[in-house]
Design a protein around this motif. Structure first.
Motif, mmCIF file in Angstrom:
data_model
loop_
_atom_site.group_PDB
_atom_site.id
_atom_site.type_symbol
_atom_site.label_atom_id
_atom_site.label_comp_id
_atom_site.label_asym_id
_atom_site.label_seq_id
_atom_site.Cartn_x
_atom_site.Cartn_y
_atom_site.Cartn_z
ATOM 1 N N ASN A 46 0.851 -1.187 0.000
ATOM 2 C CA ASN A 46 0.000 0.000 0.000
ATOM 3 C C ASN A 46 0.886 1.236 0.000
ATOM 4 O O ASN A 46 1.890 1.291 0.710
ATOM 5 C CB ASN A 46 -0.900 0.023 1.236
ATOM 6 C CG ASN A 46 -1.999 -1.004 1.168
ATOM 7 O OD1 ASN A 46 -2.270 -1.557 0.105
ATOM 8 N ND2 ASN A 46 -2.639 -1.267 2.279
ATOM 9 N N GLY A 47 0.522 2.204 -0.825
ATOM 10 C CA GLY A 47 1.271 3.448 -0.875
ATOM 11 C C GLY A 47 2.518 3.407 -1.728
ATOM 12 O O GLY A 47 3.296 4.370 -1.750
ATOM 13 N N SER A 48 2.730 2.308 -2.475
ATOM 14 C CA SER A 48 3.960 2.198 -3.275
ATOM 15 C C SER A 48 3.841 2.859 -4.649
ATOM 16 O O SER A 48 4.827 2.948 -5.366
ATOM 17 C CB SER A 48 4.373 0.738 -3.424
ATOM 18 O OG SER A 48 3.394 0.010 -4.138
ATOM 19 N N GLY A 49 2.649 3.322 -5.029
ATOM 20 C CA GLY A 49 2.482 4.032 -6.293
ATOM 21 C C GLY A 49 1.780 3.271 -7.395
ATOM 22 O O GLY A 49 1.727 3.737 -8.533
ATOM 23 N N LYS A 50 1.207 2.105 -7.087
ATOM 24 C CA LYS A 50 0.546 1.287 -8.123
ATOM 25 C C LYS A 50 -0.603 2.045 -8.788
ATOM 26 O O LYS A 50 -0.677 2.117 -10.017
ATOM 27 C CB LYS A 50 0.010 -0.018 -7.516
ATOM 28 C CG LYS A 50 1.051 -0.904 -6.885
ATOM 29 C CD LYS A 50 0.424 -2.150 -6.288
ATOM 30 C CE LYS A 50 -0.611 -1.880 -5.223
ATOM 31 N NZ LYS A 50 -0.092 -1.361 -3.953
#
Length: 150
Positions: A46-50
């Motif tokens: 979560n929050g990695s930019g996907k």
């Protein structure tokens, strides 16, 4: 939009960087090619930019630096609606995107929204129903189907 030949990339990211307002970059130096017929998955924490990257791929967001091309066209020069016939966005949870009364109507929504001729809409719906083996459920409400079918 131009037709993309087999072997040519359908989507390209070149040195893509993106930040939300004055925050640190969410995307840093992204380089990616997707060719016609390829299936890819964006995975990560979560929050990695996907989601941010996916929104660049269909023109919903534009890079602060670098370029994203879809079918040879820079997405920064096109409205997301113009790119919708090439790239769509599918939510992780199918319940967040189902709103039609039948599976058949749900399938017809996209082509109808693109203002395609009625005959072409009917053909695309029939092809999709056949391709995904939905003939037994095409008149049912999509929300009542098993989660995998949704």
């Amino acid at each position: 939009m131009k037709l993309v030949a087999m072997g040519d990339p359908l989507m390209q990211c070149r040195d893509v960087w993106f930040s939300y307002e004055d925050n640190p970059p969410v995307l840093r130096n992204i380089n990616l090619e997707i060719h016609r017929g390829e299936a890819i998955a964006l995975v990560g924490q979560n929050g990695s930019g996907k989601t941010t990257l996916a929104k660049h791929m269909n023109g919903l967001l534009h890079p602060g630096r670098g370029t994203v091309q879809l079918a040879g066209r820079d997405t920064a020069d096109a409205a997301a609606g113009e790119l919708a016939s090439i790239a769509g966005y599918v939510f992780q949870n199918p319940d967040h995107q189902i709103f039609s009364a039948t599976v058949e109507q749900e399938i017809a929504f996209g082509p109808t929204n693109l203002s395609l001729p009625e005959g072409e809409i009917e053909q695309r719906v029939a092809e999709s129903i056949q391709r995904f083996r939905l003939d037994k459920v095409c008149t049912r409400h999509p929300a009542l189907l098993a989660r995998g079918l949704r």
